[in-house]
Design an enzyme around this catalytic site. Structure first.
Site, PDB file in Angstrom:
ATOM      1  N   SER A 185       0.366  -0.578 -12.273  1.00  0.00           N
ATOM      2  CA  SER A 185      -0.791  -1.601 -12.342  1.00  0.00           C
ATOM      3  C   SER A 185      -2.014  -0.847 -13.171  1.00  0.00           C
ATOM      4  O   SER A 185      -2.030   0.379 -13.305  1.00  0.00           O
ATOM      5  CB  SER A 185      -1.229  -1.658 -10.661  1.00  0.00           C
ATOM      6  OG  SER A 185      -2.415  -2.378 -10.743  1.00  0.00           O
ATOM      7  N   TYR A 231      -3.274   1.796  -2.541  1.00  0.00           N
ATOM      8  CA  TYR A 231      -2.619   0.840  -3.606  1.00  0.00           C
ATOM      9  C   TYR A 231      -2.727   1.780  -4.917  1.00  0.00           C
ATOM     10  O   TYR A 231      -1.677   2.097  -5.508  1.00  0.00           O
ATOM     11  CB  TYR A 231      -3.034  -0.509  -3.772  1.00  0.00           C
ATOM     12  CG  TYR A 231      -2.265  -1.557  -4.536  1.00  0.00           C
ATOM     13  CD1 TYR A 231      -1.096  -1.822  -4.361  1.00  0.00           C
ATOM     14  CD2 TYR A 231      -2.737  -1.627  -6.142  1.00  0.00           C
ATOM     15  CE1 TYR A 231      -0.283  -2.664  -5.216  1.00  0.00           C
ATOM     16  CE2 TYR A 231      -2.057  -2.391  -7.177  1.00  0.00           C
ATOM     17  CZ  TYR A 231      -0.754  -2.962  -6.551  1.00  0.00           C
ATOM     18  OH  TYR A 231      -0.260  -3.599  -7.499  1.00  0.00           O
TER      19      TYR A 231
END
Length: 268
Positions: free
Chosen positions: A142, A156
């Site tokens: 990401s 995350y």
């Protein structure tokens, strides 16, 4: 040399980026092994892809939060005589809210899915790729792995940083043996991710130019791993954001990230 019909294993293939990877690879002449928790969605996608592209699709429903799942998946493929040429480690999700707001089981399952499972799948499948002299591994990371962390979704970004560094090291170890490894780093992508985390309303406040569709992300990812890029950030806007934060003093970057994060954070 790539086989005439490579076999691609796609995790988290029931929707979003995973389903888009399955469609794109089927269109390239790959056979597929698809895994996710929702068997019905996988079977529907398998029928679609077989009808459109004539590919063989193996459906293996599994929950990667189960520590036994990666080994079981690889054993099932081996029992069927299937050798994986492309591994798409896509399965993932977010845990909204502050770190202390969720119980440990929730965090442990998250770490199993986003860290342990992709690493174990790569470890189990990489020797065969080395032996055959061909393979591709895409670890879906990401843009969050390139910018300072924010409050909420506390694990995350760290998980994505790990995937980026893991991919870089694995790429260096494997590139002389015909295996390319790439950490694919999308930004905001139209998928079910924010619906599952309950943050869709907040995310809808973001301007449209911040978003990509899953097909765009996948096309960039396939091109990047074929080129041998160890890390690829998708979209010009996302690459600009990465570069901007890289050039900023750490203190300023952290403050800016914190301020923006508060606008899109779900309260506990």
């Amino acid at each position: 040399m790539a086989p005439a019909r490579p076999l691609s294993l796609v995790t988290g293939a029931s929707a979003g980026i995973g389903a888009s990877f399955a469609r794109a690879l089927a269109a390239r002449g790959h056979d597929l092994a698809l895994t996710a928790r929702r068997r019905e969605r996988l079977e529907s996608l398998a029928v679609e892809l077989h009808q459109q592209h004539g590919c063989t699709v193996t459906v293996l429903a599994a929950d990667l939060a189960d520590p036994a799942a990666p080994k079981a998946l690889c054993e099932e493929l081996a029992q069927r005589g299937l050798a994986v040429d492309w591994l798409i480690n896509n399965a993932g999700y977010g845990v909204p809210g502050s770190f202390a707001a969720s119980d440990w089981r929730t965090h442990a399952d998250f770490l199993q899915v986003l860290l342990n499972a992709p690493v174990e799948l790569a470890w189990r499948l990489l020797p065969g790729m080395h032996e055959r002299g061909y393979g591709r591994i895409v670890n879906v990371a990401s843009l969050a792995g390139h910018v300072p962390g924010t409050a909420g979704h506390t694990l995350y970004a760290p998980a994505k940083v790990f995937l980026i560094k893991f991919s870089q090291g694995l790429a260096l170890e494997s590139r002389e043996r015909g295996v390319h490894v790439c950490a694919l780093c999308p930004g905001f992508t139209y998928s079910e991710f924010h619906d599952v985390t309950g943050t869709r309303t907040l995310m809808n406040k973001l301007p449209g130019f911040m978003w990509q569709n899953a097909g765009e992300v996948v096309a960039e990812g396939i091109a990047a791993v074929e080129r041998g890029d160890a890390v690829h950030v998708t979209g010009r806007v996302n690459r600009l954001i990465k570069g901007m934060f890289k050039l900023m003093p750490d203190r300023l970057a952290f403050r800016l990230s914190a301020r923006q994060g508060r606008r899109y954070r779900q309260a506990d």
